[in-house]
Motif scaffolding. Sequence first.
Motif, PDB file in Angstrom:
ATOM      1  N   UNK A 242       0.829  -1.202   0.000  1.00 11.63           N
ATOM      2  CA  UNK A 242       0.000   0.000   0.000  1.00 11.63           C
ATOM      3  C   UNK A 242       0.868   1.258   0.000  1.00 11.63           C
ATOM      4  N   UNK A 243       1.918   1.258   0.833  1.00 12.01           N
ATOM      5  CA  UNK A 243       2.818   2.414   0.884  1.00 12.01           C
ATOM      6  C   UNK A 243       3.544   2.594  -0.444  1.00 12.01           C
TER       7      UNK A 243
ATOM      8  N   UNK B  93       2.546   6.059  -7.405  1.00  9.80           N
ATOM      9  CA  UNK B  93       1.680   6.995  -8.129  1.00  9.80           C
ATOM     10  C   UNK B  93       2.287   8.391  -8.117  1.00  9.80           C
ATOM     11  N   UNK B  94       2.807   8.792  -6.965  1.00 10.98           N
ATOM     12  CA  UNK B  94       3.433  10.110  -6.840  1.00 10.98           C
ATOM     13  C   UNK B  94       4.637  10.228  -7.774  1.00 10.98           C
ATOM     14  N   UNK B  95       5.470   9.174  -7.800  1.00 10.79           N
ATOM     15  CA  UNK B  95       6.656   9.206  -8.645  1.00 10.79           C
ATOM     16  C   UNK B  95       6.287   9.239 -10.130  1.00 10.79           C
ATOM     17  N   UNK B  96       5.248   8.492 -10.503  1.00 13.45           N
ATOM     18  CA  UNK B  96       4.827   8.469 -11.908  1.00 13.45           C
ATOM     19  C   UNK B  96       4.274   9.821 -12.330  1.00 13.45           C
ATOM     20  N   UNK B  97       3.482  10.441 -11.460  1.00 14.61           N
ATOM     21  CA  UNK B  97       2.870  11.728 -11.798  1.00 14.61           C
ATOM     22  C   UNK B  97       3.894  12.861 -11.825  1.00 14.61           C
TER      23      UNK B  97
ATOM     24  N   UNK C 118      12.399  16.287  -5.113  1.00 11.93           N
ATOM     25  CA  UNK C 118      12.586  17.536  -4.371  1.00 11.93           C
ATOM     26  C   UNK C 118      12.051  17.410  -2.946  1.00 11.93           C
ATOM     27  N   UNK C 119      10.847  16.862  -2.797  1.00 16.71           N
ATOM     28  CA  UNK C 119      10.264  16.712  -1.468  1.00 16.71           C
ATOM     29  C   UNK C 119      11.089  15.760  -0.607  1.00 16.71           C
ATOM     30  N   UNK C 120      11.589  14.694  -1.220  1.00 17.70           N
ATOM     31  CA  UNK C 120      12.396  13.732  -0.482  1.00 17.70           C
ATOM     32  C   UNK C 120      13.646  14.409   0.075  1.00 17.70           C
TER      33      UNK C 120
END
Length: 220
Positions: free
Chosen positions: A142-143, A149-153, A160-162
Amino acid sequence: MRHILRWALSLTAPIVLTMALVRLLTLPWYPALEYRRPGFPEDLYGMSRDARLRLAQASIRFLNVPAGRVDLAALQLPDGTPAYNDQELSHMDDVKRVYNALTLAAGVALVVAVAAGWGLVRLGGRCELWLALTTSGVVTLAALGGLGVWMILGFEQFFTRFHGLFFDPGTWVFYQSDTLIRLFPMPFWRDAGLLIAIGVSLLALALIRVGVRGTQRCAA
């Protein structure tokens, strides 16, 4: 107590799995593989792949040895100039500190997971142990799904957020001419993220399979 131990195992195992894959990729074999990949970006300033690979492997080796064993400041470009400037060296020191802290956290999580599993067995909770393994695999998938999805989008936004989570603003931003960018372009990190996601997913599926089979035996 068995309920607490079950959730302790369920929530710590994903940390162990993820960091295990991260450490597997932070070894010299990964840049060697990546640099041989067709389509890997060439250096904009003409450095050969062999020279880049030598520097990349030395830089990654720096993360896995005691402090002082690999002196990044002594590394040189093919023309004899220092490979890294002061900002890059400072950032690599920060990376090593974060890397060591995450490794320590994963080590603690591993101890907790093993202790929780042992405690469940000692308390007669073998069925809870199998259920914990299943839950751990599901939580991990799930994580990963959400992060995937975030990485694909928007991988650059994720990247940057990481970095913003672990490093002070501005300390990890470099020019295209800086050695860190020349050695580790964005595709290097995208591929690493993909390999980690695939590896952790396979391990999570293995946990689910083992957990489900164990639970079925308990119910029989």
